[in-house]
Design a protein around this motif. Structure first.
Motif, short mmCIF file in Angstrom:
data_model
loop_
_atom_site.label_atom_id
_atom_site.label_comp_id
_atom_site.label_asym_id
_atom_site.label_seq_id
_atom_site.Cartn_x
_atom_site.Cartn_y
_atom_site.Cartn_z
N VAL A 136 100.83 -18.42 -21.17
CA VAL A 136 99.97 -17.42 -21.84
C VAL A 136 99.67 -16.32 -20.83
O VAL A 136 99.22 -16.61 -19.72
CB VAL A 136 98.66 -18.06 -22.33
CG1 VAL A 136 97.74 -16.99 -22.92
CG2 VAL A 136 98.94 -19.14 -23.37
N THR A 137 99.92 -15.07 -21.23
CA THR A 137 99.74 -13.94 -20.33
C THR A 137 98.84 -12.90 -20.98
O THR A 137 99.07 -12.51 -22.13
CB THR A 137 101.09 -13.29 -19.99
OG1 THR A 137 101.97 -14.29 -19.44
CG2 THR A 137 100.91 -12.17 -18.98
N GLN A 138 97.84 -12.45 -20.23
CA GLN A 138 96.91 -11.45 -20.75
C GLN A 138 97.08 -10.13 -20.01
O GLN A 138 97.34 -10.10 -18.81
CB GLN A 138 95.47 -11.92 -20.61
CG GLN A 138 95.13 -13.07 -21.52
CD GLN A 138 93.66 -13.42 -21.47
OE1 GLN A 138 93.28 -14.49 -20.99
NE2 GLN A 138 92.81 -12.53 -21.97
N SER A 139 96.89 -9.04 -20.75
CA SER A 139 96.92 -7.71 -20.14
C SER A 139 95.96 -6.79 -20.87
O SER A 139 95.69 -6.97 -22.05
CB SER A 139 98.35 -7.15 -20.20
OG SER A 139 98.77 -7.00 -21.54
N PRO A 140 95.39 -5.80 -20.13
CA PRO A 140 95.48 -5.66 -18.69
C PRO A 140 94.59 -6.69 -17.97
O PRO A 140 93.82 -7.39 -18.62
CB PRO A 140 94.96 -4.24 -18.46
CG PRO A 140 93.94 -4.06 -19.55
CD PRO A 140 94.50 -4.80 -20.75
N GLU A 141 94.69 -6.76 -16.66
CA GLU A 141 93.82 -7.66 -15.90
C GLU A 141 92.39 -7.14 -15.92
O GLU A 141 91.44 -7.93 -15.93
CB GLU A 141 94.31 -7.75 -14.45
CG GLU A 141 95.62 -8.49 -14.31
CD GLU A 141 96.01 -8.67 -12.86
OE1 GLU A 141 97.13 -9.14 -12.60
OE2 GLU A 141 95.20 -8.34 -11.97
N ALA A 142 92.24 -5.83 -15.88
CA ALA A 142 90.91 -5.22 -15.91
C ALA A 142 90.95 -3.96 -16.76
O ALA A 142 91.98 -3.27 -16.80
CB ALA A 142 90.44 -4.89 -14.49
N LEU A 143 89.86 -3.70 -17.44
CA LEU A 143 89.78 -2.54 -18.35
C LEU A 143 88.39 -1.94 -18.24
O LEU A 143 87.40 -2.64 -18.41
CB LEU A 143 90.07 -2.99 -19.78
CG LEU A 143 90.06 -1.91 -20.86
CD1 LEU A 143 91.14 -0.87 -20.60
CD2 LEU A 143 90.25 -2.54 -22.24
N ARG A 144 88.37 -0.64 -17.96
CA ARG A 144 87.09 0.06 -17.90
C ARG A 144 87.01 1.05 -19.04
O ARG A 144 87.91 1.87 -19.22
CB ARG A 144 86.96 0.80 -16.57
CG ARG A 144 86.85 -0.12 -15.37
CD ARG A 144 86.55 0.66 -14.10
NE ARG A 144 86.35 -0.23 -12.97
CZ ARG A 144 85.97 0.18 -11.76
NH1 ARG A 144 85.74 1.47 -11.54
NH2 ARG A 144 85.81 -0.68 -10.78
N LEU A 145 85.96 0.97 -19.82
CA LEU A 145 85.77 1.83 -20.97
C LEU A 145 84.42 2.52 -20.90
O LEU A 145 83.48 2.00 -20.29
CB LEU A 145 85.85 1.01 -22.27
CG LEU A 145 87.15 0.27 -22.57
CD1 LEU A 145 86.98 -0.59 -23.82
CD2 LEU A 145 88.29 1.25 -22.76
N GLN A 146 84.36 3.66 -21.53
CA GLN A 146 83.08 4.31 -21.75
C GLN A 146 82.48 3.74 -23.04
O GLN A 146 83.20 3.36 -23.96
CB GLN A 146 83.22 5.81 -21.86
CG GLN A 146 83.57 6.52 -20.57
CD GLN A 146 82.46 6.39 -19.53
OE1 GLN A 146 82.69 5.94 -18.42
NE2 GLN A 146 81.24 6.77 -19.92
#
Lengths: 111, 118
Positions: free
Chosen positions: A4-14
């Motif tokens: 199982v692979t998740q993307s992205p590793e990190a996400l920055r949102l307003q």
């Protein structure tokens, strides 16, 4: 090998900026796909379970969908309190209910 | 209901020491699991149990032993701790759906035990 692979590793949102998290899986026989939320220093908290391709589930600003190869967690108009790590996991037939986890996506929502 | 509880919350060990982590659940769940969580590695299954008196190995069982003497408790033991066992340990439990075998009940997680091995 089941993976199982998740993307992205990190996400920055307003705040208010909608986006999607991806969970792709290659497993021998998918029995269910789980989404969890994990806050720092705490255990994973259950969000959704999806069992078949085409299935969708919603909870507040979150919507999870499932295809034969991947799952998406859509976040609509996120708020700072949605900041957390989101984990997806697959459970396979005849494996005693074991979950195979992805590495998670760390979501940060800024005001 | 307390759900899934874990003791202790935090522990520091020296290399070679032993300890037991306790997981307890009050939901009458049949299945219980022990995971470890490490940065960049995600959650990995150590051992699991599908019922009282039964245990099985998961993905990373080496260096750990488990026991399920009572349905509500699942113990994880480290006989001789090593620095590589520094991690956060999570216990989870679930109840297999007796009506529809094609579905799987949710795993509920405890708050975790943070272990540091020096």
């Amino acid at each position: 090998e089941d993976q199982v692979t998740q993307s992205p590793e990190a996400l920055r949102l307003q705040e208010g900026e909608s986006s999607s998290l991806n969970c792709s899986y290659t497993v021998s026989g998918l029995r269910g796909l789980f989404w969890y939320r994990q806050d720092p220093g705490k255990g994973p908290e259950f969000l959704f379970t999806l069992y078949s391709a085409g299935e969708e589930k919603e909870k507040e600003r979150l919507k999870a969908t499932l295809t034969k190869k991947e799952s998406f967690l859509h976040i609509t108009a996120p708020k700072p309190e949605d900041s957390a790590t989101y984990l997806c996991a697959a459970v396979i037939y005849n494996q005693g209910g074991k979950l195979i986890f992805g590495q998670g996506t760390e979501l940060s929502v800024k005001p | 209901n307390a759900g899934v509880t874990q003791t202790p919350k935090f522990r520091v060990l020296k290399t070679g020491q032993s300890m037991t982590l306790l997981c307890a659940q009050d939901m009458n769940h049949e299945y219980m699991y022990w995971y470890r969580q490490d940065p960049g590695m995600g959650l990995r299954l150590i051992h699991y149990s599908v019922g009282e008196g039964t245990t099985a190995k998961g993905e990373v069982p080496d260096g750990y032993n488990v026991s399920r003497l009572k349905k509500q408790n699942f113990l994880l033991g480290l006989e001789s701790a090593a620095p590589s066992q520094t991690s956060v340990y999570f216990c989870a439990s679930s109840y297999p759906n007796p009506v529809n075998a094609a579905t799987q009940e949710t795993q509920y997680f405890g708050p975790g035990t943070r272990l540091l091995v020096l």
